[in-house]
Design an enzyme around this catalytic site. Structure first.
Site, PDB file in Angstrom:
ATOM      1  N   ILE A 144       1.106   7.059   0.540  1.00 19.91           N
ATOM      2  CA  ILE A 144       0.536   5.954   1.312  1.00 19.91           C
ATOM      3  C   ILE A 144      -0.953   5.832   1.007  1.00 19.91           C
ATOM      4  O   ILE A 144      -1.675   6.830   0.993  1.00 19.91           O
ATOM      5  CB  ILE A 144       0.702   6.214   2.824  1.00 19.91           C
ATOM      6  CG1 ILE A 144       2.163   6.470   3.155  1.00 19.91           C
ATOM      7  CG2 ILE A 144       0.162   5.042   3.623  1.00 19.91           C
ATOM      8  CD1 ILE A 144       2.352   7.131   4.490  1.00 19.91           C
ATOM      9  N   CYS A 145      -1.345   4.606   0.768  1.00 15.79           N
ATOM     10  CA  CYS A 145      -2.761   4.345   0.530  1.00 15.79           C
ATOM     11  C   CYS A 145      -3.338   3.725   1.791  1.00 15.79           C
ATOM     12  O   CYS A 145      -3.243   2.526   2.013  1.00 15.79           O
ATOM     13  CB  CYS A 145      -2.918   3.395  -0.668  1.00 15.79           C
ATOM     14  SG  CYS A 145      -4.591   2.861  -0.954  1.00 15.79           S
ATOM     15  N   LEU A 146      -3.883   4.587   2.628  1.00 16.31           N
ATOM     16  CA  LEU A 146      -4.428   4.098   3.902  1.00 16.31           C
ATOM     17  C   LEU A 146      -5.732   4.851   4.144  1.00 16.31           C
ATOM     18  O   LEU A 146      -5.756   6.077   4.108  1.00 16.31           O
ATOM     19  CB  LEU A 146      -3.417   4.366   5.021  1.00 16.31           C
ATOM     20  CG  LEU A 146      -3.834   3.941   6.418  1.00 16.31           C
ATOM     21  CD1 LEU A 146      -3.975   2.435   6.497  1.00 16.31           C
ATOM     22  CD2 LEU A 146      -2.821   4.420   7.449  1.00 16.31           C
ATOM     23  N   PHE A 155      -8.112   6.911  -3.740  1.00 11.93           N
ATOM     24  CA  PHE A 155      -7.710   5.518  -3.550  1.00 11.93           C
ATOM     25  C   PHE A 155      -8.943   4.659  -3.379  1.00 11.93           C
ATOM     26  O   PHE A 155      -9.964   5.107  -2.868  1.00 11.93           O
ATOM     27  CB  PHE A 155      -6.837   5.381  -2.297  1.00 11.93           C
ATOM     28  CG  PHE A 155      -5.486   5.991  -2.437  1.00 11.93           C
ATOM     29  CD1 PHE A 155      -4.576   5.467  -3.336  1.00 11.93           C
ATOM     30  CD2 PHE A 155      -5.122   7.083  -1.677  1.00 11.93           C
ATOM     31  CE1 PHE A 155      -3.318   6.030  -3.462  1.00 11.93           C
ATOM     32  CE2 PHE A 155      -3.865   7.645  -1.806  1.00 11.93           C
ATOM     33  CZ  PHE A 155      -2.963   7.116  -2.699  1.00 11.93           C
ATOM     34  N   HIS A 198       0.811  -1.216   0.000  1.00 13.65           N
ATOM     35  CA  HIS A 198       0.000   0.000   0.000  1.00 13.65           C
ATOM     36  C   HIS A 198       0.842   1.262   0.000  1.00 13.65           C
ATOM     37  O   HIS A 198       0.305   2.351   0.186  1.00 13.65           O
ATOM     38  CB  HIS A 198      -0.937   0.016   1.215  1.00 13.65           C
ATOM     39  CG  HIS A 198      -2.046  -0.983   1.086  1.00 13.65           C
ATOM     40  ND1 HIS A 198      -2.968  -1.192   2.072  1.00 13.65           N
ATOM     41  CD2 HIS A 198      -2.365  -1.844   0.089  1.00 13.65           C
ATOM     42  CE1 HIS A 198      -3.811  -2.136   1.695  1.00 13.65           C
ATOM     43  NE2 HIS A 198      -3.461  -2.560   0.492  1.00 13.65           N
TER      44      HIS A 198
END
Lengths: 561, 155
Positions: free
Chosen positions: B93-95, B148, B86
């Site tokens: 950051i893909c959160l 995202f 991620h």
């Protein structure tokens, strides 16, 4: 400093200020857990969340929840009439608008297709007949026992029926399998008619004509197969580059692996099925047109029988016409394998008549031509005699409809020849030039579909045109209704004695004729394609002078150094 | 919303961070209330991140904490960008926690660091997100403007 949460100390979970630091803000405790916040901070967060939710249309955001315990956060708002009213309106309108849209679109569609149906019907059976059927006349004249209200209602019902014509035609075109139903349906329909004391007579009422179409179709298919299937098979073989002659081994091979030749046949059959189903529907149309029992003789549709002879004769005509009928669907079909409409249909007619009557002979003859073709560069002389009028006429004469056929054959023959010549020329050109404009277009799925639908929707008009052609070609006596002594154009007084005396009947026959011609043309087209194939050569590359290359093995002479 | 709103809150957070931070998380710089940097490292023996320290950069908008901060990894000679399905190789950051949907004002710098720490700790895949190269090459958007899709809950 860690939040002194335990005591009476408040901490806003948003701004992290305690009530000592921010003594003025009102506090809220929106959920069961211990999270608390300033009213203002909370509202800010809620507004931001609402904005985000509104921005992301479609993804429905769940109602605002406490980030810790996930309890729903409730809001208290003063009631505002304007806001509430508009929101309610918006909600209701959103619920109604799809229906509104659907009804608008479908209303437009119904009106459009009713218009199409009306037009198709007026063309097919004549405007007066159509208007009368619609019941507009009793409405105007306040006729008999029909109350105006009833008439209006039935007109409405009929308009609905009309609006179904277009969709029905298209669906029949799209689902040719529906022809499977036509036979049992026609039997049942016939039974119904008989129970209603509607006995078949000559000329047939539209209902009975409709009943008959599947049988005409069947007979035609049978005749076509008898007469042409082997010829067509050989053409198919030739198109695939097989030797056109059926040597014994070939025959054996063919029997062993018939699948190779099947597809083309199957295609044809399916398409024909669709075409004939459409024709049946048109017959149904005509039947519906006259179904109103209150105006039976209005158009003089069903009347007394004129004796057996004409009937037989006519049926023959129809069968005969129906016989070769398959064509147009094939033209559609052409679209897939090798669309081509520019050639003239008529020619085949001659062929057809010939073959139809003379059966195998004609086949053989044509076939020989095919065989000869490769030898002679000029194929025309070889094959032209066959399609041309004279030979075709002779057998026709024996049939019921001699003059029209002959006339037609003659009429078209001249048109043909120049075209053929052009064609040949083009081929030659093609051999000389780089690009071949005559090449079979490779049609996209879209054009296949649009061709098919357009042809289907034009069918009523085509039928009418073909019907008019029939009228022009057959003896006057067949198409005119007679009043005692002298002939008149359109007398309503005397009962009709023949199918062709009614416009719908002519259209129906015309449709059959159209199918026949179409079949004939597609066969002819195939035949010509075979000719082209046989005569084509692989081109040699043009070499520049001085270049040293051996010629490719084959015809062309290239210099060898 | 004035800058002071975010500043007040950040001052509070800074106060707390200076007091104590969980193990593996260190404040590197917090000179203003716009941008902070922190170092995090994985505490357990995860072979993917053994011996590595990663630099995080927080950027705060004026609406913080109503809106989430922009959090990225920074690539420095001794601070690699952790490998994770991620985390793109440019540090983005893909959160979901850092997105508008997952964020809530109860989160803070410390909790974000802890989340990232545990995200790395739990990871076993030695890989970048699908389409990483393309994304890194083509992306001109700020992290907060990227949509995202938080479809993978396993990592």
């Amino acid at each position: 400093m860690s939040a002194p949460l335990g005591d009476a100390q408040h901490v806003c979970f948003i701004c992290l200020q305690t009530d000592t630091e921010e003594p003025n803000g009102p506090w809220v405790n929106p959920c069961p857990c211990s999270l608390e916040a300033h009213q203002n901070c909370m509202l800010q967060w809620i507004a931001e969340s609402e904005y985000e939710a509104a921005r992301s249309v479609g993804s429905r955001r769940s109602p605002l929840k406490c980030p810790a315990c996930k309890a729903k956060i409730r809001l208290e708002e003063p009631h505002d009439n304007v806001v509430a009213l508009y929101n309610r309106f918006l909600r209701g309108y959103s619920r109604v608008s799809p229906m509104l849209l659907v009804s608008l679109v479908s209303g437009g569609t119904v009106i459009g297709s009713a218009w199409y149906g009306m037009t198709a019907f007026s063309i097919f059976a004549g405007p007066r007949t159509a208007m009368r059927w619609l019941g507009l006349r009793p409405l105007v004249s306040g006729r008999r026992d029909i109350s105006a209200w009833h008439a209006a209602l039935s007109t409405l019902v009929k308009l609905t029926q009309l609006s179904l014509i277009g969709p029905t035609l298209i669906s029949l075109w799209a689902v040719p399998a529906s022809v499977v139903l036509s036979m049992p349906a026609s039997v049942m329909f016939a039974a119904t008619l008989i129970t209603q004391d509607n006995i078949p007579s000559w000329p047939p009422s539209p209902q009975w004509a409709m009943v008959g179409i599947p049988y005409v179709h069947m007979v035609y298919e049978f005749a076509y197969n008898k007469a042409f299937s082997s010829f067509e098979r050989r053409l198919n073989r030739a198109l695939r580059g097989r030797p056109p002659t059926d040597s014994p081994e070939d025959l054996a091979a063919q029997q062993a692996a018939p699948a190779a030749n099947r597809p083309a046949d199957e295609d044809r059959r399916n398409n024909n099925a669709g075409a004939w189903a459409i024709l049946t529907a048109l017959g149904g149309l005509a039947a519906a047109l006259f179904q109103d029992p209150r105006q039976p003789n209005a158009d003089g549709e069903d009347v007394d029988v004129d004796g057996e002879a004409p009937e037989v004769g006519h049926i023959q005509i129809e069968v005969d016409i129906g016989g070769p009928a398959i064509v147009e669907e094939d033209a559609d079909d052409d679209a897939e394998p090798a669309a081509e409409e520019d050639e003239d249909v008529a020619e085949e007619e001659g062929d057809e008549a010939l073959a139809d009557d003379a059966g195998a002979d004609a086949n053989d003859e044509l076939f020989q031509i095919v065989n000869e073709a490769p030898a002679a560069d000029e194929t025309a002389p070889a094959d032209e005699p066959a399609p041309e009028g004279p030979p075709a006429q002779a057998p026709e004469a024996a049939e019921q409809q001699p003059p029209p056929r002959a006339a037609r054959a003659n009429a078209r023959a001249p048109r043909h020849r120049p075209r053929r010549r052009n064609h040949r020329q083009n081929n030659n050109n093609a051999a000389n030039d780089d690009d071949n404009f005559d090449a079979e277009p490779r049609l996209s799925v879209f054009s296949i579909i649009s061709n098919g639908i357009a042809t289907t929707l034009l069918l009523p008009a085509i039928s009418y045109a073909a019907g008019e052609l029939v009228r022009a070609l057959v003896p006057l006596a067949w198409t005119r209704r007679v009043v005692s002594s002298g002939p008149f154009r359109r007398p309503t007084l005397l009962p009709v004695t023949g199918l062709l005396q009614m416009r719908w009947g002519r259209s129906l026959v015309g449709a059959c004729l159209y199918y026949v011609l179409r079949d004939a043309f597609s066969l002819f087209y195939k035949y010509r394609k075979v000719q082209v194939k046989i005569n084509r050569r692989v081109k040699n590359v043009k070499r520049k002078a001085g270049e040293e290359h051996t010629a490719a093995p084959g015809t062309g002479g290239t210099t060898v150094v | 919303m004035s800058r002071s709103f975010a500043n007040k809150r950040l001052a509070k957070e800074l106060q707390k961070i200076n007091n104590s931070l969980p193990p593996g998380i260190e404040l590197v710089s917090a000179e203003n209330f716009d941008e902070w940097t922190l170092d995090i490292r994985v505490l357990d023996d995860n072979p993917l991140y053994r011996g590595q320290i990663h630099r995080l950069k927080f950027k705060f908008g004026t609406t913080y904490p109503i809106e989430p901060p922009e959090v990225t990894f920074v690539n420095l000679p001794d601070r690699p960008i952790p490998i994770h399905p991620h985390i793109y190789s440019n540090g983005i950051i893909c959160l979901d926690l850092l997105g508008q949907q997952g964020w809530s004002p109860v989160q803070n710098v410390e909790s974000v660091c802890m989340s990232l720490q545990s995200m790395l700790t739990g990871n076993t895949k030695n890989e970048r997100p699908p389409g990483d190269e393309e994304f890194v090459r083509g992306n001109r958007l700020r992290p907060k403007d990227i949509d995202f899709l938080y479809h993978d809950n396993t990592v």
